[in-house]
Motif scaffolding. Sequence first.
Motif, mmCIF file in Angstrom:
data_model
loop_
_atom_site.group_PDB
_atom_site.id
_atom_site.type_symbol
_atom_site.label_atom_id
_atom_site.label_comp_id
_atom_site.label_asym_id
_atom_site.label_seq_id
_atom_site.Cartn_x
_atom_site.Cartn_y
_atom_site.Cartn_z
ATOM 1 N N SER A 210 27.127 -18.975 -29.002
ATOM 2 C CA SER A 210 26.221 -18.867 -27.828
ATOM 3 C C SER A 210 26.297 -19.933 -26.895
ATOM 4 C CB SER A 210 24.654 -18.706 -28.591
ATOM 5 O OG SER A 210 24.331 -20.105 -28.990
ATOM 6 N N ILE A 211 25.316 -19.971 -25.993
ATOM 7 C CA ILE A 211 25.075 -20.726 -24.867
ATOM 8 C C ILE A 211 24.647 -22.260 -25.409
ATOM 9 C CG2 ILE A 211 24.956 -19.359 -23.061
ATOM 10 C CD1 ILE A 211 21.877 -19.743 -23.242
ATOM 11 N N ALA A 212 23.983 -22.181 -26.802
ATOM 12 C CA ALA A 212 23.625 -23.422 -27.340
ATOM 13 C C ALA A 212 24.864 -24.131 -27.781
ATOM 14 C CB ALA A 212 22.840 -23.090 -28.501
ATOM 15 N N ASP A 213 25.849 -23.479 -28.280
ATOM 16 C CA ASP A 213 27.100 -24.065 -28.773
ATOM 17 C C ASP A 213 27.895 -24.637 -27.370
ATOM 18 O OD1 ASP A 213 27.451 -23.193 -31.555
ATOM 19 O OD2 ASP A 213 27.051 -21.692 -30.888
ATOM 20 N N MET A 214 27.958 -23.895 -26.378
ATOM 21 C CA MET A 214 28.489 -24.330 -25.178
ATOM 22 C C MET A 214 27.914 -25.401 -24.510
ATOM 23 S SD MET A 214 29.079 -20.870 -23.105
ATOM 24 C CE MET A 214 29.431 -19.352 -24.157
ATOM 25 N N ARG B 26 25.691 -11.675 -22.462
ATOM 26 C CA ARG B 26 26.413 -12.243 -23.556
ATOM 27 C C ARG B 26 25.882 -13.762 -24.000
ATOM 28 N NH1 ARG B 26 32.577 -11.572 -22.163
ATOM 29 N NH2 ARG B 26 32.499 -12.207 -24.385
ATOM 30 N N PHE B 27 26.138 -14.118 -25.201
ATOM 31 C CA PHE B 27 26.190 -15.547 -25.476
ATOM 32 C C PHE B 27 24.499 -15.725 -25.600
ATOM 33 C CE2 PHE B 27 30.178 -15.213 -23.528
ATOM 34 C CZ PHE B 27 31.175 -15.312 -24.534
ATOM 35 N N ILE B 28 23.786 -14.742 -25.861
ATOM 36 C CA ILE B 28 22.413 -15.138 -26.105
ATOM 37 C C ILE B 28 21.974 -13.744 -26.813
ATOM 38 C CG2 ILE B 28 21.174 -14.473 -23.873
ATOM 39 C CD1 ILE B 28 19.470 -16.673 -24.463
ATOM 40 N N PRO B 29 21.330 -13.785 -27.971
ATOM 41 C CA PRO B 29 20.834 -12.478 -28.682
ATOM 42 C C PRO B 29 19.698 -11.678 -27.762
ATOM 43 C CG PRO B 29 20.869 -14.501 -30.234
ATOM 44 C CD PRO B 29 21.098 -14.975 -28.895
#
Length: 233
Positions: A160-164, A85-88
């Motif tokens: 995604s984890i980038a936003d987090m 999850r949270f990464i394509p």
Amino acid sequence: MIDLYYWTTPNGHKVTMFLEEAGLPYAIKPINIGKGEQFQPDFLKIAPNNRIPALVDHEPTGGGAPVSLFESGAILLYLAEKTGRFIPADVHGRAEVLQWLFWQMGGLGPMAGQNHHFVQYAPEKIPYAIDRYVNETNRLYGVLDRRLADRTFVAGEDYSIADMAIYPWIVPYERQRQNLENHPHLKRWFHAIAERPATKAAYAKAAEINQQPTMSEEAKKVMFGQTAANTQR
């Protein structure tokens, strides 16, 4: 079960945001960095850089011995791969996420961190240092604002984890002497993430753990007096 060694800093918030979003069971092990708990031998076995967060996954994918990690970016990537999850899954989408994750790790985090230090904590106010890091933080805000001009989240239309990774470093924007009104796309993104239930849950836990977030003079000595000699316990 996951053990999260954590304190209420932007890098700590990243991981609780992910865990709350994914609904993974976890236990917080507070490491009060103002009291020097990050130098305890048991913690250094997990996090040799004496920084939070660190994580131990007692049920890694595929079984076997527990997995321990330090460095918040590595932890986010590990959890994303663990859960799917949270990464394509596709190469292009994954590349978009990873480059912005590393942009935060190598740029926004260190520059905003120095901003915090010289603006808020340094005993001597050094105009050159303050201007240097306030201006660089502003430049990075501009990079992020332009990136968000034509997409919902940093890497595209999916959270995604980038936003987090990025969001907790924007939370103290006023302390960084930044104005979100000057960055309308960033402002829209920021408020959208703030309203996510998992974000609210993560920050609520932080408030429970650290009810006195103001750093004392003694804590400053612990935090900012580290050398190779005095971090070996």
